[in-house]
Design an enzyme around this catalytic site. Structure first.
Site, PDB file in Angstrom:
ATOM      1  N   ARG A 123      17.129   4.719  -0.557  1.00 23.69           N
ATOM      2  CA  ARG A 123      16.763   3.720  -1.599  1.00 23.69           C
ATOM      3  C   ARG A 123      16.112   2.468  -1.032  1.00 23.69           C
ATOM      4  O   ARG A 123      16.056   1.432  -1.682  1.00 23.69           O
ATOM      5  CB  ARG A 123      17.972   3.350  -2.457  1.00 23.69           C
ATOM      6  CG  ARG A 123      18.521   4.532  -3.219  1.00 23.69           C
ATOM      7  CD  ARG A 123      19.273   4.101  -4.469  1.00 23.69           C
ATOM      8  NE  ARG A 123      19.789   5.273  -5.139  1.00 23.69           N
ATOM      9  CZ  ARG A 123      20.949   5.859  -4.829  1.00 23.69           C
ATOM     10  NH1 ARG A 123      21.708   5.349  -3.876  1.00 23.69           N
ATOM     11  NH2 ARG A 123      21.335   6.928  -5.483  1.00 23.69           N
ATOM     12  N   GLU A 186     -14.211  -2.396   2.687  1.00 24.26           N
ATOM     13  CA  GLU A 186     -13.146  -3.244   2.107  1.00 24.26           C
ATOM     14  C   GLU A 186     -13.278  -4.686   2.605  1.00 24.26           C
ATOM     15  O   GLU A 186     -12.935  -5.629   1.891  1.00 24.26           O
ATOM     16  CB  GLU A 186     -11.753  -2.676   2.425  1.00 24.26           C
ATOM     17  CG  GLU A 186     -11.489  -1.272   1.879  1.00 24.26           C
ATOM     18  CD  GLU A 186     -10.876  -1.212   0.476  1.00 24.26           C
ATOM     19  OE1 GLU A 186     -11.151  -2.110  -0.353  1.00 24.26           O
ATOM     20  OE2 GLU A 186     -10.140  -0.241   0.208  1.00 24.26           O
ATOM     21  N   GLU A 238       0.603  -7.138  -9.447  1.00 22.65           N
ATOM     22  CA  GLU A 238      -0.573  -6.806 -10.272  1.00 22.65           C
ATOM     23  C   GLU A 238      -0.311  -6.935 -11.765  1.00 22.65           C
ATOM     24  O   GLU A 238      -0.519  -5.991 -12.535  1.00 22.65           O
ATOM     25  CB  GLU A 238      -1.100  -5.401  -9.927  1.00 22.65           C
ATOM     26  CG  GLU A 238      -2.533  -5.206 -10.401  1.00 22.65           C
ATOM     27  CD  GLU A 238      -3.164  -3.909  -9.913  1.00 22.65           C
ATOM     28  OE1 GLU A 238      -3.071  -3.607  -8.708  1.00 22.65           O
ATOM     29  OE2 GLU A 238      -3.745  -3.211 -10.756  1.00 22.65           O
ATOM     30  N   HIS A 253     -12.124   5.808  -6.688  1.00 21.31           N
ATOM     31  CA  HIS A 253     -10.975   6.727  -6.704  1.00 21.31           C
ATOM     32  C   HIS A 253     -11.340   8.035  -7.405  1.00 21.31           C
ATOM     33  O   HIS A 253     -10.892   9.116  -7.003  1.00 21.31           O
ATOM     34  CB  HIS A 253      -9.780   6.080  -7.406  1.00 21.31           C
ATOM     35  CG  HIS A 253      -8.947   5.203  -6.502  1.00 21.31           C
ATOM     36  ND1 HIS A 253      -7.916   4.418  -6.964  1.00 21.31           N
ATOM     37  CD2 HIS A 253      -8.971   5.000  -5.163  1.00 21.31           C
ATOM     38  CE1 HIS A 253      -7.345   3.768  -5.960  1.00 21.31           C
ATOM     39  NE2 HIS A 253      -7.980   4.094  -4.849  1.00 21.31           N
TER      40      HIS A 253
HETATM   41  N1  LIG Z   1      -2.094   0.128   0.057  1.00 18.28           N
HETATM   42  C1  LIG Z   1      -3.247  -0.488  -0.085  1.00 18.28           C
HETATM   43  O1  LIG Z   1      -3.311  -1.650  -0.523  1.00 18.28           O
HETATM   44  C2  LIG Z   1      -4.498   0.208   0.330  1.00 18.28           C
HETATM   45  C3  LIG Z   1      -5.684  -0.528   0.496  1.00 18.28           C
HETATM   46  C4  LIG Z   1      -6.834   0.137   0.916  1.00 18.28           C
HETATM   47  C5  LIG Z   1      -6.776   1.504   1.178  1.00 18.28           C
HETATM   48  N2  LIG Z   1      -5.613   2.177   1.027  1.00 18.28           N
HETATM   49  C6  LIG Z   1      -5.523   3.610   1.371  1.00 18.28           C
HETATM   50  O2  LIG Z   1      -5.816   3.729   2.756  1.00 18.28           O
HETATM   51  C7  LIG Z   1      -6.303   5.040   3.016  1.00 18.28           C
HETATM   52  C8  LIG Z   1      -7.535   4.973   3.898  1.00 18.28           C
HETATM   53  O3  LIG Z   1      -7.180   4.330   5.108  1.00 18.28           O
HETATM   54  P1  LIG Z   1      -8.078   4.494   6.424  1.00 18.28           P
HETATM   55  O4  LIG Z   1      -9.494   4.346   6.094  1.00 18.28           O
HETATM   56  O5  LIG Z   1      -7.475   3.653   7.452  1.00 18.28           O
HETATM   57  O6  LIG Z   1      -7.916   6.047   6.712  1.00 18.28           O
HETATM   58  P2  LIG Z   1      -7.016   6.877   7.738  1.00 18.28           P
HETATM   59  O7  LIG Z   1      -5.660   6.333   7.821  1.00 18.28           O
HETATM   60  O8  LIG Z   1      -7.186   8.298   7.336  1.00 18.28           O
HETATM   61  O9  LIG Z   1      -7.746   6.620   9.139  1.00 18.28           O
HETATM   62  C9  LIG Z   1      -9.070   7.057   9.305  1.00 18.28           C
HETATM   63  C10 LIG Z   1      -9.218   8.000  10.513  1.00 18.28           C
HETATM   64  O10 LIG Z   1      -9.190   7.232  11.710  1.00 18.28           O
HETATM   65  C11 LIG Z   1      -8.214   7.749  12.618  1.00 18.28           C
HETATM   66  N3  LIG Z   1      -7.737   6.589  13.382  1.00 18.28           N
HETATM   67  C12 LIG Z   1      -6.920   5.615  12.950  1.00 18.28           C
HETATM   68  N4  LIG Z   1      -6.851   4.634  13.869  1.00 18.28           N
HETATM   69  C13 LIG Z   1      -7.601   5.006  14.917  1.00 18.28           C
HETATM   70  C14 LIG Z   1      -7.937   4.395  16.141  1.00 18.28           C
HETATM   71  N5  LIG Z   1      -7.525   3.173  16.458  1.00 18.28           N
HETATM   72  N6  LIG Z   1      -8.721   5.075  17.001  1.00 18.28           N
HETATM   73  C15 LIG Z   1      -9.199   6.315  16.658  1.00 18.28           C
HETATM   74  N7  LIG Z   1      -8.951   6.920  15.494  1.00 18.28           N
HETATM   75  C16 LIG Z   1      -8.159   6.273  14.622  1.00 18.28           C
HETATM   76  C17 LIG Z   1      -7.201   8.416  11.732  1.00 18.28           C
HETATM   77  O11 LIG Z   1      -6.476   9.385  12.436  1.00 18.28           O
HETATM   78  C18 LIG Z   1      -8.105   9.025  10.665  1.00 18.28           C
HETATM   79  O12 LIG Z   1      -8.662  10.229  11.145  1.00 18.28           O
HETATM   80  C19 LIG Z   1      -6.586   5.669   1.676  1.00 18.28           C
HETATM   81  O13 LIG Z   1      -5.555   6.579   1.367  1.00 18.28           O
HETATM   82  C20 LIG Z   1      -6.553   4.495   0.715  1.00 18.28           C
HETATM   83  O14 LIG Z   1      -6.187   4.881  -0.576  1.00 18.28           O
HETATM   84  C21 LIG Z   1      -4.481   1.556   0.616  1.00 18.28           C
HETATM   85  O1  LIG Z   2      -3.892  -4.070  -2.907  1.00 18.26           O
HETATM   86  C1  LIG Z   2      -4.446  -3.834  -3.980  1.00 18.26           C
HETATM   87  O2  LIG Z   2      -4.006  -4.257  -5.054  1.00 18.26           O
HETATM   88  C2  LIG Z   2      -5.669  -3.009  -4.019  1.00 18.26           C
HETATM   89  O3  LIG Z   2      -6.145  -2.664  -5.083  1.00 18.26           O
HETATM   90  C3  LIG Z   2      -6.307  -2.673  -2.716  1.00 18.26           C
HETATM   91  C4  LIG Z   2      -7.146  -1.409  -2.753  1.00 18.26           C
HETATM   92  O4  LIG Z   2      -8.135  -1.559  -1.735  1.00 18.26           O
HETATM   93  C5  LIG Z   2      -6.366  -0.144  -2.421  1.00 18.26           C
HETATM   94  O5  LIG Z   2      -7.228   0.939  -2.294  1.00 18.26           O
HETATM   95  C6  LIG Z   2      -5.175   0.195  -3.311  1.00 18.26           C
HETATM   96  O6  LIG Z   2      -4.437   1.253  -2.749  1.00 18.26           O
HETATM   97  C7  LIG Z   2      -5.566   0.619  -4.685  1.00 18.26           C
HETATM   98  O7  LIG Z   2      -4.444   0.605  -5.480  1.00 18.26           O
HETATM   99  P1  LIG Z   2      -4.312   1.420  -6.846  1.00 18.26           P
HETATM  100  O8  LIG Z   2      -3.224   0.699  -7.561  1.00 18.26           O
HETATM  101  O9  LIG Z   2      -5.632   1.377  -7.536  1.00 18.26           O
HETATM  102  O10 LIG Z   2      -3.947   2.809  -6.484  1.00 18.26           O
HETATM  103 ZN   LIG Z   3      -9.126   0.308  -1.393  1.00 14.79          ZN
END
Ligand SMILES: NC(=O)c1ccc[n+]([C@@H]2O[C@H](COP(=O)([O-])OP(=O)(O)OC[C@H]3O[C@@H](n4cnc5c(N)ncnc54)[C@H](O)[C@@H]3O)[C@@H](O)[C@H]2O)c1
Ligand SMILES: O=C(O)C(=O)C[C@@H](O)[C@H](O)[C@H](O)COP(=O)(O)O
Ligand SMILES: [Zn+2]
Length: 369
Positions: A123, A186, A238, A253
């Site tokens: 949890r 981003e 949000e 998305h």
């Molecule tokens: N939670 C949030 O607020 C938020 C915001 C933006 C994106 N996201 C999510 O993040 C994800 C995308 O993240 P990403 O672009 O980092 O992708 P990812 O985590 O898949 O990383 C991209 C690639 O780079 C590789 N990699 C990572 N670090 C490395 C390094 N230092 N050297 C060599 N290779 C490396 C990984 O293994 C992968 O193949 C998506 O699922 C997206 O929805 C979430």
């Molecule tokens: O942090 C946030 O809020 C964002 O919207 C950042 C985005 O770049 C990110 O991809 C996030 O995961 C999107 O959220 P979602 O609620 O649309 O799934």
């Molecule tokens: Zn994003």
């Protein structure tokens, strides 16, 4: 090293940005009252593990911590409930309890997955974000953690803020070029939604950014995180303002989901989505054409796509957008641009206008009905 703070409702936390910070993780943990009798689990992926997991574990063990390592397949497919179940088993086998801490070492995929693991394990236990991609300057801040559902992105998740974010910019040196560019989407987004002077700065420092010059990396990560932290600090869950961080994501998305997460990186999809949103802005807000041109130009100048080269059925894209988390009572909600650095949330966007823009983003008329 530079430090920023995210002000949460219940708790604030720091973002440390600097060179060689992986080795400092043990002392950051101790500063945050995580003692060596707390078990740690490093969650990482198959690309990052051989590069940085050993280094991090060695530093932790030298400081007296006991740390396990769980490695997931690199890529978006790992953001799944099945992977969450697998990792939960790994944590149970390693003996993690409620005082234990999860360390998310990797990009946004690992951060979102390990963060949701931390949110749900027994949890909820603490976790630390240790981003290794440029894009993760965004994903590691703000506490949105999630896995995907076959019907779309991030449908199963939580808000679970990390204990801290430790961004070691040295890790960015090994990032593949495509992932660097993806992260730039981003970074540019943060400028486009909130700070025209940051967009100008990015434009002026394109060469040093492309060369991953240390100072340029520090500044871009710092300013991107600063904007994100500022927005999240005002609206953690949000209820309003935070939705602006979703600029480009309604279309982005949908593109990721329709293509089975195999064609576009997150940043590429969001880049195309921002171009689409800019075009919608002209139609719906009367935004100056120059803003649309400038949006496309800056994205392209960093090697990002602004249209699709593959064709996807408009009906499928629209179907996915109907389920967008911002949508309310079946009405489409978009983040649209007034100007560079200034966006607003627009409710009840007409479907015909969205279809019209999609036609301009897609290449092949035959696939469009
Ligand atoms: N939670 C949030 O607020 C938020 C915001 C933006 C994106 N996201 C999510 O993040 C994800 C995308 O993240 P990403 O672009 O980092 O992708 P990812 O985590 O898949 O990383 C991209 C690639 O780079 C590789 N990699 C990572 N670090 C490395 C390094 N230092 N050297 C060599 N290779 C490396 C990984 O293994 C992968 O193949 C998506 O699922 C997206 O929805 C979430
Ligand atoms: O942090 C946030 O809020 C964002 O919207 C950042 C985005 O770049 C990110 O991809 C996030 O995961 C999107 O959220 P979602 O609620 O649309 O799934
Ligand atoms: Zn994003």
């Amino acid at each position: 090293m530079k430090t920023l703070t995210v002000q949460g409702k219940e708790r604030s936390y720091p973002i440390y940005i600097g060179n060689g910070l992986l080795e400092k993780v043990p002392s950051f943990l101790k500063q945050h009252h995580i003692e060596t009798d707390c078990k740690l689990m490093i969650v990482t992926d198959t690309h990052v593990a051989p590069l940085y997991a050993g280094k991090l574990r060695d530093a932790l063990e030298q400081a007296g911590f006991q740390a396990g390592i769980s490695v997931v397949e690199a890529g978006e497919k790992s953001k799944s409930l099945q992977m969450l179940e697998h990792l939960t088993g790994e944590c149970l086998k390693f003996g993690l309890d409620r005082r234990s801490v999860i360390l998310a070492l990797g990009g946004g995929v690992v951060g979102d997955l390990a963060g949701f693991l931390a949110a749900s394990y027994m949890r909820g236990i603490p976790f630390v974000q240790i981003p290794t991609t440029l894009l993760a300057h965004d994903s590691s801040v703000g506490g949105k953690v999630a896995v995907n559902h076959p019907m779309g992105k991030n449908y199963i998740g939580a808000f679970h803020q990390p204990l801290m974010v430790v961004f070691d910019v040295a890790c960015l040196k090994t990032l593949p070029a495509r992932e660097w560019r993806s992260g730039m989407a981003e970074v540019i987004k943060h400028g486009l939604i909130r700070d025209a002077s940051f967009v100008e700065w990015l434009d002026e420092h394109r060469e040093s950014l492309d060369a991953r010059d240390h100072d340029a990396m520090m500044e871009s990560v710092y300013r991107g995180c600063q904007i994100k932290a500022d927005v999240v600090s005002q609206d953690e869950r949000e209820t309003g303002l935070r939705a602006i961080l979703n600029y480009g994501h309604t279309i982005g998305h949908a593109l990721e989901a329709v293509s089975g997460y195999q064609v576009y990186t997150h940043g590429e999809a969001i880049s195309i989505g921002m171009n689409g949103a800019a075009q919608l802005s002209e139609r719906l807000l009367g935004t100056n054409r120059e803003v649309i041109r400038e949006t496309g130009r800056i994205l392209k100048s960093f090697g990002l796509p602004v249209v699709c080269t593959d064709s996807w059925p408009v009906a499928s894209l629209i179907g996915i957008m109907k389920r967008d988390k911002k949508a309310q009572q079946g009405k489409y909600v978009f983040v649209l641009a007034r100007d560079i650095g200034n966006v607003e949330i627009v409710r009840d966007v007409p479907e015909e206008e969205i279809k019209r823009v999609l036609q301009r983003l897609l290449p092949d008329r035959e696939m469009k009905p």
